[in-house]
Design a protein around this motif. Structure first.
Motif, mmCIF file in Angstrom:
data_model
loop_
_atom_site.group_PDB
_atom_site.id
_atom_site.type_symbol
_atom_site.label_atom_id
_atom_site.label_comp_id
_atom_site.label_asym_id
_atom_site.label_seq_id
_atom_site.Cartn_x
_atom_site.Cartn_y
_atom_site.Cartn_z
ATOM 1 N N GLN A 1 93.588 85.399 106.907
ATOM 2 C CA GLN A 1 92.160 85.870 106.849
ATOM 3 C C GLN A 1 91.465 85.678 108.113
ATOM 4 O OE1 GLN A 1 89.299 84.335 104.239
ATOM 5 N NE2 GLN A 1 90.908 82.685 103.404
ATOM 6 N N GLY B 1 98.620 82.109 102.616
ATOM 7 C CA GLY B 1 97.293 82.629 103.043
ATOM 8 C C GLY B 1 96.739 83.477 101.739
ATOM 9 N N VAL C 1 96.158 83.436 98.549
ATOM 10 C CA VAL C 1 95.209 83.037 97.693
ATOM 11 C C VAL C 1 93.770 82.808 98.253
ATOM 12 C CG1 VAL C 1 95.555 80.531 97.658
ATOM 13 C CG2 VAL C 1 94.552 81.549 95.659
ATOM 14 N N GLY C 2 93.828 82.487 99.415
ATOM 15 C CA GLY C 2 92.710 82.465 100.199
ATOM 16 C C GLY C 2 91.826 83.895 100.542
ATOM 17 N N SER D 1 90.412 85.345 97.458
ATOM 18 C CA SER D 1 89.227 84.533 96.671
ATOM 19 C C SER D 1 88.219 85.253 97.898
ATOM 20 C CB SER D 1 89.320 82.840 97.310
ATOM 21 O OG SER D 1 90.211 82.581 96.233
ATOM 22 N N THR D 2 88.376 85.264 99.065
ATOM 23 C CA THR D 2 87.382 85.924 100.158
ATOM 24 C C THR D 2 87.023 87.282 99.768
ATOM 25 O OG1 THR D 2 88.160 84.224 101.919
ATOM 26 C CG2 THR D 2 87.060 86.577 102.504
ATOM 27 N N LEU E 1 84.331 86.926 97.234
ATOM 28 C CA LEU E 1 83.097 86.567 97.862
ATOM 29 C C LEU E 1 82.358 87.623 98.793
ATOM 30 C CD1 LEU E 1 84.294 83.000 99.117
ATOM 31 C CD2 LEU E 1 82.613 83.487 97.277
ATOM 32 N N GLN F 1 95.656 79.247 90.230
ATOM 33 C CA GLN F 1 94.675 78.797 91.382
ATOM 34 C C GLN F 1 93.519 79.444 91.146
ATOM 35 O OE1 GLN F 1 96.321 77.767 95.415
ATOM 36 N NE2 GLN F 1 98.005 79.250 94.501
ATOM 37 N N SER G 1 90.122 77.124 89.822
ATOM 38 C CA SER G 1 88.704 77.289 90.409
ATOM 39 C C SER G 1 87.812 78.247 89.693
ATOM 40 C CB SER G 1 89.239 77.830 91.897
ATOM 41 O OG SER G 1 89.451 79.156 91.788
ATOM 42 N N SER H 1 87.573 81.221 89.250
ATOM 43 C CA SER H 1 87.086 82.158 90.288
ATOM 44 C C SER H 1 87.944 83.448 90.201
ATOM 45 C CB SER H 1 87.497 81.700 91.743
ATOM 46 O OG SER H 1 86.629 80.230 91.805
#
Lengths: 301, 301
Positions: free
Chosen positions: B40, B68, B70-71, B74-75, B78, B100, B104, B106
């Motif tokens: 990301q 990378g 899952v990040g 998540s981003t 957001l 995950q 979280s 999320s």
């Protein structure tokens, strides 16, 4: 103690903003606190020796504090690590990591110990002869702990001239360092304070991220040398802090003041703010000794 | 087609070496291929618009191709993404990501579709009116697929001067583009080739990482415009390639030659090699049209 901020921003990693991770060096330990995505690269960038990390403390399982952990664990394997690795974090952390190791058929060739936390009261989770680590239960959207790192009171130091003058046998030096009065070679009882110097004041560091304003952490962190307290927002966005269970700079400073800490470090900034000095100014209206975390900054205390 | 290399190194991300990830832009699609830790940030660094990614293809679940993801997911949350996101990858990918997200708390506010792959034969996994994506079964330590991206044959282009000259009604243009002969306004049958230009040659891209030398991928990738083939090692380390189920530069070139591809791009280098030009030289002893992937490099074809 030496604290290196690897990342101090909230939410997502960006080109110039890393998410939460810190290294605390204390009495030959190198503790890693939180591990956002990219932490292993930050460790390399700041030339911190991976191998020295034996204990990792994860506050909570939001990605900006946790998504770099599985990569770091895998890299340790590729670097043929042999030393045990201990991971402290919320319940679920073991399943998340081991599932990914299983799927990649990449079990570690070193021992990996998970210490899963569930308590909502402060507890002692690590102790050796020089350091203690306690949890600091926080109040965030999911189960979260801060961590309190405390040096144990050290031994008194010999005033070697006075010791010789008092004619004390070397066999009693250990007792003297421990603070006892001892008899000299003539059988006279020697007052400890006349032949030793006081131990250095033990230092302490409290890491509190992420959390809403939570006054009941004050007794746990009372008088710490340094408090890192999240300040995701400024007061003008207090409604966001309230909604997302984060704190403002002013709230962080209020906690610092109530706990009589020596120094407050602010961090976990929302990337909506370009100018970090505003955080410091806001906190200073309540508490004077404020510093700003920045990625790559080192604090010695 | 436009290929941006976000990372082309094996094993672990380093300060100057990113692990595997690529963006392939083709007919208004922006496909993401693999997603090592830090992808990301690489997307941001190269100013690629996150929102345009709707399909992600993961070759296998080793960390340097997957950690990378899952990040990034998540981003997207957001950034308040609303568009669906489709993820293609080995069985297990759904469990790893959703666990995950669960831990979280999320969950994404957009729809996340997992297309889990288990076949060891090439299969068509995506198709719209302009592009097809097929798997390329590879042979690595765990279940792995490469991906073949193929433009469909386009329509013929009107030679508008000739069309007017031949006195053809606009209602027949569609038929002409599809290659049919049509009657003009005087009832005369017009030979399609006399009033249209040929369609552009459809392009194709094959991504093959990670894999040992595997000749039976040749029929699948035959005649592709561009082949990206892993070359983790040089021939002098062929024993490592054998042991770890990777390929050498020479082996990658041999596959390129057998498959009559137009251009070979090498990548997935072990960081043990400082000088990448040696990879090119080794490959060129077998196949002439060789290019080297480098982090941040863009290939237009």
């Amino acid at each position: 103690m030496r604290l290196t901020i690897l990342g101090c921003y909230s939410a997502t990693p960006r080109t110039l903003n890393n998410t939460t991770s810190q290294v605390l060096e204390i009495n030959n330990h190198m503790f890693l606190i939180d591990c956002g995505e990219g932490t292993q690269v930050q460790l390399r960038k700041h030339k911190l020796k991976f191998n020295r990390i034996k204990y990792i403390f994860i506050s909570h399982l939001h990605g900006d504090h946790f998504f770099g952990l599985v990569g770091l664990i895998s890299t340790f394997r590729l670097l043929t690590r042999e030393a045990d690795l201990h991971i402290y974090g919320p319940k679920g952390i073991k399943e998340a990591i081991t599932l990914q190791l299983k799927l990649s058929d990449s079990w570690t060739n070193y021992k990996l110990y998970f210490h899963e936390l569930t308590s909502t009261k402060s507890e002692l989770i690590f102790e050796d002869n020089k350091v203690e680590v306690h949890t600091i239960p926080l109040d965030h959207r999911i189960y979260t702990n801060g961590y309190l790192f405390k040096e144990k009171a050290g031994e008194r130091k010999l005033n070697i001239d006075a010791v010789n003058e008092a004619n004390i046998d070397v066999a009693y030096y250990r007792k003297l360092k421990q603070g006892f009065d001892v008899k000299n070679e003539d059988g006279v009882l020697i007052d400890n304070k006349t032949v030793t110097f006081p131990a250095e004041n033990p230092k302490s560091y409290a890491f509190c991220s992420d959390t809403k304003y939570k006054e009941d952490i004050v007794p746990v962190i009372k008088n710490v040398s340094v408090l890192y307290h999240e300040s995701t927002f400024l007061e003008k966005h207090a409604h966001y802090a309230e909604k997302t269970k984060h704190a403002t700079a002013k709230q962080a400073a209020t906690i610092a003041k109530l706990a009589h800490v020596k120094t407050l470090i602010l961090g976990h900034y929302s990337t909506r703010y370009d100018d970090l000095s505003v955080f410091k100014n806001e906190a200073k209206t309540v508490f004077n000794k404020v510093k700003l975390a920045r990625d790559g900054k080192v604090f010695n205390f």
